[in-house]
Design an enzyme around this catalytic site. Sequence first.
Site: not given
Length: 510
Positions: A73, A161, A191, A212-213, A249, A338
């Site tokens: 993002t 995604n 992705q 990264g996640h 940092t 949903c």
Amino acid sequence: MQTEIYLDTNATSPVLPAAAAAAMAAMQDGFGNPSSSHATGLRARALREGVRASAGRIVGAGNGRLMFNSGATEGIQTAVLSALCAVRERRARGEPCGDVVLIGATEHKAVPESLAHWNRLLGTGLELRVLPVDGDGRHRLDVLRALAPRVAMVCTMAANNETGVVSDLRGIEAVLHETGSDALWLVDCVQALGKLPLDLAASRIDYAPFSGHKLYAPKGIGMLYVRQGAPYTPLMCGGGQEDGQRSGTENMAGIAALGAVFAALERGDTFRDAAALVACRARLMTALEAALPGIVFNAPLAQSLPTTINFSVPDVSSATLLDLFDAAGMRVSAGSACSAGKAASSYVLDAMGVPAWRSAAAVRLSFGALQGDAALDLACERIARCGAVLATPMQADGAEPAHDCQTDTTVLVAADAARDWLAAHPDAIVIDVRDLREHSVAGDVRLHGRAVQNVPLACFAGHAPSWLGATAPLLFVCRSGMRSARAAHALRAMGHPDAWSLVGGFALAT
């Protein structure tokens, strides 16, 4: 509790053990600030630059910039700000510049919302237009070709995604080249990382954000690629970190973790390869087809990531399937948004022209390159169990208690206090108010060793009189705590002073 089978890696992935270890080592031993000139800081800087070099090799960054940030993002925001500032500067110099931004119809919402935000704040007045996709989910190159002379920026994805559809990036690049377009090009590569071969420097792509996640690193760490010579405006200024490109940092624990994932990718000894992933997808699809008659897959396999399956089942809502899979210990996602149990159509599938019932009933199953054979075997077994339960005729139930948005919080038992609460109330009756299918597919349901009765919430009215005559406390449980709170509140309102609901339901009852 049954073993959890996690099949939602397009949303987020577990952290690679080596990545968690690297993050811990960075926090405990390599905690230096890479901006410091002493030995501890120099070691941190060497770690950071080693990870940057590894990342550059994996994505083919060449002479382009690769800067670490908080995730996709932030990368999207930075790319959009850079492109729109460039448009404004070109206009100020009297240079020709397009007046349209083309946004892929299936883009993540972060892209159009970022563009709308910065277009308004910077006063660039660009026309934001949708680049439609065809029935396979790929961008309409004819539309791009027709609009190319007016386009200042193009925004597309490398892979979607929701559906896993892989974009025809070479086709898009060819159109931009053939038309002589100088449009800036943002490609969301979230992705794609670790799933598709990338050679960014050899392409015309100007900006490529990564997170990264989505690939076994922790949340809060990502990267942005910027092509050499592409305009760049920092989103964050201040301390001059990342050579002044992104102040703040650095998240060294996250960078170290990302480095461990990149090292595993480069070694090639940790993750399944593409052929193995295709075989895994085939196993899961075979299980789904056997368990769910009439199932329809919503994306072409030949043009999709092998780790994503998007499907719909006639006359079965996505909410029903999600509840059933979750009760069976399988974590999947709806292919659409949903809310309050009602599925909205998926804008991605709508853009592909998929029939409305499929768009509203879509479910996404996504797995990672670490998924083991034992987990896949178990997933196939549970898919079969869900299919068998779904095929069992259900007796019509009565009306559920009316929803009360002002549910009394005094009926709630905190998940972390449930064990102690049950010990303090040995006569308590625990009641699972999920529907019969969810309860049965979950197998032998117990709460901290206590037996659990199943009374679907729709059968509440028929059982309430017997509960009102009981002196024992009643603890209602469901998947998330929503339905059980309604049951507890309704029974309290009918006169039972000792009705309770478990906060977070079985999801938090560990």
